[in-house]
Design an enzyme around this catalytic site. Structure first.
Site: not given
Ligand code: PAF
Length: 283
Positions: A30, A37, A150-151, A154
């Site tokens: 995002m 990242h 970290k997520d 997700q």
């Molecule tokens: O982890 C993130 O930055 C967001 O949840 C993702 C995977 C890019 C989806 O919008």
């Protein structure tokens, strides 16, 4: 570094590269890119011929009271940083490009895990994430896609979606990148006041203390959990949840004791000021 704004232009380029036999790596983000990242970009650049970084603040994964408008947006700096790590393309579509008919009515959901842990406090969040990630897989036809540990929930749900829906993409999960203090890197760290930034170190300190107790034989969920809760409270944070769950299915241990035969992980979310931070540690 080429920045694509439209799905059709990105597709034309990526499909012709694929026809030449090139492998495509996708790093969905995002934006507000940081070292966390970059570890994903580095992994993709190492593994794949072409690396695409998507930068899209996905509105459908934010709740009405969340920080969608405040979320940092700085495409130029993001493109420069990703380019300096060897990424080839940025895909930065508008909301209208991704959702031309408004919020989509076709959604990808995980009916059970979407309402646990982070999902319990962020209704609709994971269906927003899974839907946009599924779209990005279909748009880019990526061979590999990179996400951060970290997520944790997700990453778990994305891997599950890929299996359940037979996406032809190899998911790679990279370890958490931490600041020297131990605080997990996050785009949201920049919302922290200086004092909260210092204090938030207690999250990883609590997780490390619980891991050390586990290594010394502690298997009861409540004391492990309490070590993390206490560390955060003493550090001046507000705990949203701390859960000790199985790595296999993200389920809590119903017996209250960590199953010796299963790998486990502690998931945590806490507020420092108005900023919600998440972290985790595998035991
Ligand atoms: O982890 C993130 O930055 C967001 O949840 C993702 C995977 C890019 C989806 O919008």
């Amino acid at each position: 570094m080429k920045v694509f704004k439209t799905i059709s232009a990105l597709r034309r380029t990526l499909y012709s590269l694929k026809r030449e036999g090139k492998t495509i790596g996708l790093v969905p983000t995002m934006g507000a890119l940081h070292e966390g990242h970059m570890s994903l970009v580095d992994a993709s650049v190492k593994d794949c011929d072409v690396t695409v970084v998507s930068v899209f603040v996905n509105p459908i994964q934010f709740g009405k009271t969340e920080d969608l408008d405040k979320y940092p947006r700085r495409l130029k700096a993001d493109a420069e940083l990703a380019g300096s790590h060897g990424a080839d393309f940025i895909f930065a579509p508008s909301v209208e490009e991704m959702y031309p008919n408004g919020d989509p009515l076709t959604l990808v959901r995980d009916e059970t895990l979407e309402s646990l842990y982070c999902g319990a406090y962020r209704p609709g969040h994971f269906r927003g994430v899974l839907t946009v990630v599924a779209k990005l897989f279909l748009i880019t036809a990526a061979n590999k896609a990179y996400f951060g540990e970290k997520d944790y929930q997700q990453a778990f749900l994305i891997q599950k979606m890929v299996k359940d829906l037979n996406f032809d993409v190899d998911i790679k999960i990279s370890p958490i990148i931490r600041e020297p203090s131990g605080l997990a890197r996050s785009s949201r760290n920049e919302f922290l006041s200086e004092e909260d930034h210092r204090r938030a170190v207690c999250i990883s300190a609590g997780l490390n203390a619980a891991k050390a107790a586990y290594a010394e034989g502690q298997r009861k969920v409540v004391p492990l959990r309490d070590m993390v809760v206490k560390a955060i409270l003493v550090g001046g944070g507000l705990v949203q949840f701390v859960e000790v769950v199985s790595q296999k299915d993200l389920r809590a241990f119903a017996s209250g004791v960590v199953d010796e035969n299963e790998k486990s992980v502690i998931l945590v979310a806490a507020y420092f000021g108005k900023t919600r931070l998440i972290d985790n540690i595998e035991l």
